[in-house]
Design a protein around this motif. Structure first.
Motif, PDB file in Angstrom:
ATOM      1  N   SER A 346       0.875  -1.100   0.124  1.00 56.11           N
ATOM      2  CA  SER A 346       0.039  -0.032   0.236  1.00 56.11           C
ATOM      3  C   SER A 346       0.805   1.261   0.089  1.00 56.11           C
ATOM      4  O   SER A 346       2.202   1.093  -0.081  1.00 56.11           O
ATOM      5  CB  SER A 346      -0.896  -0.075   1.191  1.00 56.11           C
ATOM      6  OG  SER A 346      -0.185   0.263   2.301  1.00 56.11           O
ATOM      7  N   GLU A 347       0.306   2.402   0.118  1.00 55.23           N
ATOM      8  CA  GLU A 347       1.303   3.653   0.176  1.00 55.23           C
ATOM      9  C   GLU A 347       2.183   3.736   1.071  1.00 55.23           C
ATOM     10  O   GLU A 347       3.116   4.270   1.052  1.00 55.23           O
ATOM     11  CB  GLU A 347       0.096   4.795   0.341  1.00 55.23           C
ATOM     12  CG  GLU A 347       0.881   6.205   0.048  1.00 55.23           C
ATOM     13  CD  GLU A 347       0.049   7.199   0.006  1.00 55.23           C
ATOM     14  OE1 GLU A 347       0.407   8.507   0.219  1.00 55.23           O
ATOM     15  OE2 GLU A 347      -1.320   7.190   0.080  1.00 55.23           O
ATOM     16  N   SER A 367      14.085   7.782   7.121  1.00 54.76           N
ATOM     17  CA  SER A 367      14.181   9.061   7.281  1.00 54.76           C
ATOM     18  C   SER A 367      12.813   9.526   7.280  1.00 54.76           C
ATOM     19  O   SER A 367      12.090   9.668   6.287  1.00 54.76           O
ATOM     20  CB  SER A 367      14.870   9.949   6.064  1.00 54.76           C
ATOM     21  OG  SER A 367      16.310   9.372   6.147  1.00 54.76           O
ATOM     22  N   GLU A 368      12.175   9.742   8.491  1.00 50.26           N
ATOM     23  CA  GLU A 368      10.670  10.074   8.674  1.00 50.26           C
ATOM     24  C   GLU A 368      10.720  11.187   9.648  1.00 50.26           C
ATOM     25  O   GLU A 368      11.728  11.577  10.278  1.00 50.26           O
ATOM     26  CB  GLU A 368      10.110   9.054   9.131  1.00 50.26           C
ATOM     27  CG  GLU A 368      10.128   7.884   8.210  1.00 50.26           C
ATOM     28  CD  GLU A 368       9.330   7.974   7.126  1.00 50.26           C
ATOM     29  OE1 GLU A 368       8.308   9.087   6.963  1.00 50.26           O
ATOM     30  OE2 GLU A 368       9.335   7.055   6.183  1.00 50.26           O
ATOM     31  N   GLU A 369       9.575  11.898   9.751  1.00 54.46           N
ATOM     32  CA  GLU A 369       9.169  12.874  10.526  1.00 54.46           C
ATOM     33  C   GLU A 369       9.248  12.406  12.061  1.00 54.46           C
ATOM     34  O   GLU A 369       9.024  10.988  12.255  1.00 54.46           O
ATOM     35  CB  GLU A 369       7.842  13.621  10.305  1.00 54.46           C
ATOM     36  CG  GLU A 369       7.828  14.190   9.103  1.00 54.46           C
ATOM     37  CD  GLU A 369       8.346  15.367   8.820  1.00 54.46           C
ATOM     38  OE1 GLU A 369       8.432  15.911   9.929  1.00 54.46           O
ATOM     39  OE2 GLU A 369       8.946  15.518   7.596  1.00 54.46           O
ATOM     40  N   GLY A 407      13.005  12.087  13.870  1.00 52.35           N
ATOM     41  CA  GLY A 407      13.031  13.106  12.965  1.00 52.35           C
ATOM     42  C   GLY A 407      14.295  13.356  12.429  1.00 52.35           C
ATOM     43  O   GLY A 407      14.557  14.387  11.886  1.00 52.35           O
ATOM     44  N   GLU A 408      15.281  12.530  12.576  1.00 56.56           N
ATOM     45  CA  GLU A 408      16.532  12.786  12.080  1.00 56.56           C
ATOM     46  C   GLU A 408      16.796  12.099  10.757  1.00 56.56           C
ATOM     47  O   GLU A 408      16.244  10.894  10.572  1.00 56.56           O
ATOM     48  CB  GLU A 408      17.793  12.334  13.177  1.00 56.56           C
ATOM     49  CG  GLU A 408      17.614  13.343  14.501  1.00 56.56           C
ATOM     50  CD  GLU A 408      18.736  12.686  15.235  1.00 56.56           C
ATOM     51  OE1 GLU A 408      19.525  12.083  14.946  1.00 56.56           O
ATOM     52  OE2 GLU A 408      18.795  13.330  16.396  1.00 56.56           O
ATOM     53  N   PRO A 409      17.674  12.683   9.909  1.00 56.43           N
ATOM     54  CA  PRO A 409      17.848  11.644   8.688  1.00 56.43           C
ATOM     55  C   PRO A 409      18.734  10.413   8.775  1.00 56.43           C
ATOM     56  O   PRO A 409      19.598  10.534   9.969  1.00 56.43           O
ATOM     57  CB  PRO A 409      18.730  12.554   7.642  1.00 56.43           C
ATOM     58  CG  PRO A 409      19.411  13.778   8.744  1.00 56.43           C
ATOM     59  CD  PRO A 409      18.357  13.791   9.774  1.00 56.43           C
ATOM     60  N   GLY A 432       8.570   7.462   2.190  1.00 56.00           N
ATOM     61  CA  GLY A 432       9.267   7.945   1.638  1.00 56.00           C
ATOM     62  C   GLY A 432       9.598   6.997   0.320  1.00 56.00           C
ATOM     63  O   GLY A 432       9.036   5.993   0.019  1.00 56.00           O
ATOM     64  N   GLU A 433      10.865   7.168  -0.626  1.00 51.79           N
ATOM     65  CA  GLU A 433      11.183   6.253  -1.666  1.00 51.79           C
ATOM     66  C   GLU A 433      11.918   5.114  -0.742  1.00 51.79           C
ATOM     67  O   GLU A 433      12.380   4.993   0.237  1.00 51.79           O
ATOM     68  CB  GLU A 433      12.141   6.760  -2.424  1.00 51.79           C
ATOM     69  CG  GLU A 433      11.652   7.927  -3.260  1.00 51.79           C
ATOM     70  CD  GLU A 433      10.435   7.293  -4.428  1.00 51.79           C
ATOM     71  OE1 GLU A 433      11.083   6.362  -4.812  1.00 51.79           O
ATOM     72  OE2 GLU A 433       9.452   8.053  -4.636  1.00 51.79           O
ATOM     73  N   ILE A 434      11.409   3.839  -1.432  1.00 51.51           N
ATOM     74  CA  ILE A 434      12.115   2.753  -0.795  1.00 51.51           C
ATOM     75  C   ILE A 434      13.493   2.234  -1.448  1.00 51.51           C
ATOM     76  O   ILE A 434      13.577   2.081  -2.766  1.00 51.51           O
ATOM     77  CB  ILE A 434      11.124   1.509  -0.864  1.00 51.51           C
ATOM     78  CG1 ILE A 434       9.981   1.773  -0.400  1.00 51.51           C
ATOM     79  CG2 ILE A 434      11.752   0.320  -0.380  1.00 51.51           C
ATOM     80  CD1 ILE A 434       9.968   2.125   1.039  1.00 51.51           C
TER      81      ILE A 434
END
Length: 927
Positions: A346-347, A367-369, A407-409, A432-434
């Protein structure tokens, strides 16, 4: 004097650090493949100074013996705790050569509990409330919402200390109630996983030894650890109960420093250690782990931590008598896998396929919020159209990790306090992109030397061997387990079924001996051996009233016997002999005093025979017999049907088998009177069985394949009855479309029974069969491990809710190695070897090896039209025989030279082979 390549081991380990026995076993073998000759005598030199071994001065032990033994128990001058010793061996061969080994070392740990100056410290604010989930009538936990499951937090503990001078030697001795991860100045110490492992903690709790000399410079440092519930107070046990061995986490830590100037220092756990909680909300061995990265307190493990959000540990009264040094068999990361495939579900959901069923964990980089929740779910199978489905749906076995981002890269998360059984992983919350390279699987396994190799011309059989080995690796994590996902339990029946295959594939001696110590500890006063070890309160609750079971409890006899056959050490038998006798006496007493309902008032001859029939109590019987327990069309499994249909007859087979083994064991230990006792007891069981279970026409009162197999294996049928039983077994196999229909207890003996009865062709047909149920059916259906039940995946693709990683039915490996490779042991420890591959097995080539306690054994063969090409390796200090009954002696060449047929049997090849490497060519008499 010549040098040869040696393997020198102390207590089964190469140069171990921290052994805790003053009488270690020193063992050696020449590892130079095919080194010629036999050992005539040996000399052991041991000293506390390496240079003394050359000067032959100040020896603590200089021992000589004119024997071929390749191990000895140290009995020199008394050893000291925390000391390093050096040793080597010098051998004289039968040809007069003297060969000398390299110098090896070992280091002692704490040879007495008095060496512990550290105090046990309690880390918990308060005891974790015990929770026993509600269960149904079968003892299985009722469904529960994941969010309603309660857990205890992971603790963080620290202590600052000062290193005053340059350090020459530093050892950290450490263990815990729970599982711990040690840190020095915020960096992980060592590579051991899930320490201290799974045992009956009150019986034996292992402490680990770390060499941290190179990490300690003069100045301030911080020693610390994470402590999680683990096997100690996590949700273990069959029903998901927690606090199985205790309800408070604790730590024991002793750091010992030696300085250049000869002075020393110690850092010992006490009430000055600081404790807090951080980002690990919980970490459960079975259910999963939750980590909130926003709550991290990584600076807690660094010098100068200024926050006051901690409490001080509490000193507690706790014994040191159960502590044992762990010098090997640590849990380690053995392999890192990248995804073979991945699919977007899914998304925000992605499924990764790591290509094979493993036991381990998943490492992610995201890498997420801040606050974004990443959820990791595990399964051994996939659904239709590459969908995610779970084959294990038992409550408290969710296998879910939750990571909350900060929230850090490039955040990296890797769970550290559990492991799961899986091939497929669904990860939710990815926006994000996988990049599949950011997701990897870390395979866990117990550190044991691989001792086997196997391959052949049939890739299906090669895959079967890979499946056998993978299931073994996945279920040898701290203890031998049934599965790495649903239970992680030490089922005794699974172990005794599979032990021989396990020992061929890996050096499992110490691993099994440690577990057997807990088996003995769990033995009840009346002699019963439990069905699961460690036997936890949750197991007792789920299996209330089942103190033991035929075919499971005999592990106390069968496993030591298998270990003796592989490792040639009679001390193994001696150490467990009393427990063996206690078990057989329980069976004898039960059989002689109890009869099932309807037979209590039997008199006369039958009453006398019934005293030797074990037919009361609950038993699992020939568990998972396909035709009885499973529906191949629907996938439904009624586990108890096998037990119900076979528990009246199966126990007597194992009563008899125990007596057979006890007679042999007694002979090995020179207990001739006891050997005679068991021989007579066996004969009475045999007479009783024939009276009670053999029909007038010589057939057994059962139409199940497994019952015929067990009767033949235990020798309880003879003469006409034996012929009828063989005939009936063959008929039943043919009626089942040449497919097996055997359960847990009979499958290990099925192929040997057929082979010995003259039906080897039928045995090969069973091995190569791809119909359900069979080993290669699983391969055909894409299995990468051995299934718990023959119908794990049905022909229509329907998935059964069973484990896909059980090693029990992988017991076929033992037969394959002996019949395809032809490597057989004629004396304990493979001191004498028989090479006798079946060249009519349907293969065109096979090759493999076993690295025995005496050295490397190998056999490779290839068929090229009429010619057979074979290579053999016989290790130093052993001898071998080659037996190819249907080959032509006249055609034989050995290492390029024709072999004279004078005084030989020209109807077959029968050769005696001393240690060495051999190349042979010959022809078979028949095609």
């Amino acid at each position: 004097m010549q040098n040869a390549l040696f393997s020198l081991k102390c207590e089964g380990q190469d140069s171990p650090v921290g052994i805790d026995t003053g009488t270690p076993i020193l063992a050696w073998k020449v590892i130079q493949k095919g080194y010629p000759g036999r050992q005539k005598n040996f000399r052991i030199l041991l000293s506390d100074q390496k240079e003394n071994l050359s000067s032959l001065k100040n020896m603590l032990w200089d021992y000589k013996a004119d024997v071929e033994e390749n191990h000895v128990i140290y009995h020199g001058q008394e050893l000291s705790s925390r000391s390093v010793y050096y040793w080597k061996v010098i051998l004289t061969t039968d040809s007069g050569k003297t060969i000398e080994s390299h110098t090896a070392s070992f280091e002692t740990g704490f040879l007495s509990p008095d060496c512990w100056e550290a105090q046990w410290i309690n880390l918990s604010k308060e005891p974790l409330p015990m929770h026993q989930p509600e269960v149904n009538a079968e003892g299985e936990p009722l469904p529960v919402k994941f969010e309603e499951i309660t857990f205890g937090p992971v603790h963080q503990v620290r202590k600052e200390f000062s290193v005053k001078k340059p350090v020459t030697h530093a050892r950290l001795y450490m263990t815990a109630h729970g599982v711990y991860l040690p840190l020095l100045d915020g960096e992980r110490i060592g590579q051991y996983e899930l320490t201290p492992g799974h045992t009956m903690y009150r019986n034996q709790l292992f402490y680990q030894i770390y060499d941290i000399t190179g990490s300690l410079t003069p100045g301030s440092h911080t020693i610390g650890a994470y402590i999680a519930d683990g096997w100690y107070r996590g949700r273990m046990g069959f029903d998901g109960s927690n606090c199985q061995q205790g309800n408070e986490l604790a730590l024991l830590l002793q750091l010992e420093l030696e300085y250049e100037d000869g002075t020393s220092d110690k850092v010992c756990s006490d009430d000055s250690f600081q404790v807090t909680e951080g980002a690990y909300i919980y970490a459960d061995m079975m259910t999963g782990e939750k980590y909130d990265a926003r709550l991290e307190k990584k600076d807690f493990f660094l010098n100068g931590y200024k926050n006051s959000d901690f409490r001080y540990a509490k000193v507690m009264e706790e014994t040191y008598d159960n502590l044992r040094a762990q010098t090997g068999n640590h849990i380690l990361v053995s392999e890192v896998l990248l995804p073979k495939n991945w699919y977007r579900l899914s998304e925000e959901e992605v499924m990764f396929d790591f290509g094979t069923c493993i036991a381990g964990r998943v490492r992610i980089q995201v890498s997420e919020e801040a606050g974004q929740e990443i959820r990791i779910e595990h399964s051994e199978v996939e659904g239709p159209g590459h969908s995610f489905t779970k084959n294990i749906i038992t409550p408290y076995r969710e296998q879910i990790e939750t990571y909350i981002c900060k929230g850090e890269p490039y955040e990296i998360y890797e769970p550290m306090f559990n492991y799961h059984g899986f091939r497929y992983v669904k990860i939710s919350g990815l926006t994000g992109e996988i990049n599949p390279d950011n997701f990897s699987a870390y395979v866990l396994g117990t550190e044991m030397e691989r001792t086997s190799a196997f391959s052949c011309s049939d890739e299906r059989v090669n895959q079967l061997q890979r499946n056998i080995l993978r299931s073994q690796l996945s279920n040898m994590i701290s203890i031998p387990t049934d599965c790495p996902q649903r239970e992680k339990a030490g089922w005794t029946g699974d172990v005794q079924i599979y032990a021989a295959t396990a020992c061929f594939n890996q050096d499992a001696k110490n691993f099994f001996l440690h577990w057997l110590e807990d088996v003995r500890y769990c033995q009840s006063e009346d002699g019963q051996i439990p069905i699961i070890v460690p036997f936890l309160p949750g197991h007792a609750r789920a299996f209330e009233g089942i103190g033991s079971s035929a075919g499971w409890s005999e592990v106390i006899i069968i496993l030591p016997w298998v270990l003796y056959q592989y490792y040639g050490d009679p001390k193994i038998l001696a150490d467990f002999y009393d427990s063996m006798e206690k078990w057989v006496e329980y069976v004898r007493y039960t059989s002689s005093t109890e009869n099932p309902e309807g037979l209590q008032n039997v008199t006369g001859e039958r009453a006398e025979h019934l005293k030797y029939i074990w037919n009361t109590g609950f038993h699992f019987g020939d568990w998972l017999t396909p035709s009885v327990s499973m529906n191949p069309e629907t996938g439904d499994v009624d586990l108890m049907q096998s037990a119900i249909m076979t528990m009246d007859i199966v126990p007597t087979f194992f009563y008899a088998y125990s007596c057979i083994l006890m007679e042999q064991i007694s002979h090995v230990l020179n207990k001739e009177e006891r050997a005679g006792y068991y021989a007579k007891l066996y004969q009475k069981i045999k007479d009783a069985f024939q009276y009670e279970y053999i029909n007038d026409d010589g057939t057994i009162k059962s139409n199940l394949q497994g019952i015929q197999v067990l009767a033949l294996h235990t020798g309880l049928v003879e003469g006409k009855a034996k012929e009828k039983t063989i005939q009936k077994l063959v008929e039943l196999i043919h009626e089942n479309h040449d497919s097996l229909d055997t359960g847990f207890l009979s499958t290990p003996y099925l192929m040997d029974v057929l082979t010995e009865a003259g039906y080897k062709d039928l045995a090969w047909k069973l091995l190569y069969n791809e119909q359900f149920p069979s080993w290669l059916y699983e391969v055909k259906m894409g299995a990468t491990s051995i299934w718990e039940s023959w119908q794990g995946i049905l022909p229509n693709g329907q998935i059964s809710h069973v484990s896909m990683a059980h090693y029990a039915f992988g017991c076929i490996g033992d037969w394959m190695y002996r019949n395809i490779l032809g490597i057989r042991s004629l004396a304990p420890g493979y001191k004498r070897i028989l090479f006798s591959p079946d060249l009519h097995c349907g293969l065109t080539h096979a090759e493999g090896s076993y690295d025995s306690i005496h050295g490397f054994i190998s056999c490779a063969w290839e068929i090229r039209k009429k010619d057979i090409f074979m290579t053999l390796t016989v290790p130093f200090n052993t001898e071998a025989q080659l037996s190819i009954p249907d080959a032509s002696m006249e055609s034989l060449t050995l290492n390029g030279k024709a072999v004279s047929c004078k005084d030989t049997n020209s109807q077959g090849i029968f050769l005696d082979l001393p240690a060495g490497n051999y190349q042979l060519t010959f022809q078979r008499e028949t095609e």
